[in-house]
Design an enzyme around this catalytic site. Structure first.
Site, PDB file in Angstrom:
ATOM      1  N   CYS A 171       0.881  -1.168   0.000  1.00 23.06           N
ATOM      2  CA  CYS A 171       0.000   0.000   0.000  1.00 23.06           C
ATOM      3  C   CYS A 171       0.919   1.219   0.000  1.00 23.06           C
ATOM      4  O   CYS A 171       2.119   1.075  -0.169  1.00 23.06           O
ATOM      5  CB  CYS A 171      -1.000  -0.013   1.155  1.00 23.06           C
ATOM      6  SG  CYS A 171      -0.305   0.160   2.798  1.00 23.06           S
ATOM      7  N   CYS A 206      -4.561  -0.852  -2.237  1.00 22.53           N
ATOM      8  CA  CYS A 206      -4.980   0.546  -2.391  1.00 22.53           C
ATOM      9  C   CYS A 206      -6.396   0.618  -2.955  1.00 22.53           C
ATOM     10  O   CYS A 206      -6.788  -0.220  -3.756  1.00 22.53           O
ATOM     11  CB  CYS A 206      -4.029   1.266  -3.329  1.00 22.53           C
ATOM     12  SG  CYS A 206      -2.313   1.039  -2.864  1.00 22.53           S
ATOM     13  N   CYS A 238      -1.622   2.972  -6.278  1.00 22.44           N
ATOM     14  CA  CYS A 238      -0.860   1.875  -5.673  1.00 22.44           C
ATOM     15  C   CYS A 238       0.606   1.931  -6.081  1.00 22.44           C
ATOM     16  O   CYS A 238       0.930   2.378  -7.178  1.00 22.44           O
ATOM     17  CB  CYS A 238      -1.427   0.531  -6.125  1.00 22.44           C
ATOM     18  SG  CYS A 238      -2.928   0.067  -5.266  1.00 22.44           S
TER      19      CYS A 238
END
Length: 141
Positions: free
Chosen positions: A12, A84, A89
């Site tokens: 993430c 994400c 991302c």
């Protein structure tokens, strides 16, 4: 796969909540059937709310640190899971199997009360747990 058990990287942005929770839960759920790590494109620190809600599940994140995706050797990773939702991302270069689980960042909203934040983090944790349990039965069996 690069070795007898797959190496899974959870990504993430900040490597502070979702990917850290996924790393902790993955280690618990996979029970040694996979090597698990996490990283982010803009690492910061492990969010205290993530530590608190994982402790409720008997998983200790206090020794975890946020890591940059740039520090991960692509040759040692078989599977990348991006977590994400509304943000961009991190990119991971390498020949890997990819999964995308769009889970909203529990820390992204304006400051709220402790109870509201814990609820947001528990929701993210429980969503990740469900995804990992399915993943374990479909990909690691």
């Amino acid at each position: 796969m690069s070795e007898s058990k797959p190496s899974i990287l959870f990504l993430c942005v900040a490597n502070s909540a979702r990917s850290q929770m996924a790393e902790g839960l993955g280690r618990a759920i996979f029970g040694g059937r996979a090597h698990v790590q996490s990283a982010g494109s803009q690492p910061s620190h492990v969010n205290p709310y993530a530590i608190d809600v994982m402790k409720e599940q008997g998983i200790d994140l206090t020794s975890h640190t946020s890591k940059s995706v740039d520090t991960i050797d692509p040759s040692g990773v078989d599977i990348v899971v991006t977590l994400c939702a509304e943000e961009v991302c991190p990119v991971f270069l390498g020949k890997v199997k990819r999964f995308h689980w769009p889970i909203p960042d529990p820390a992204s909203a304006e400051p709220r009360s402790r109870d509201e934040m814990l609820t947001r983090f528990r929701t993210a944790r429980d969503t990740i747990r469900g995804m990992l349990e399915r993943f374990a039965s479909e990909e690691l069996e």
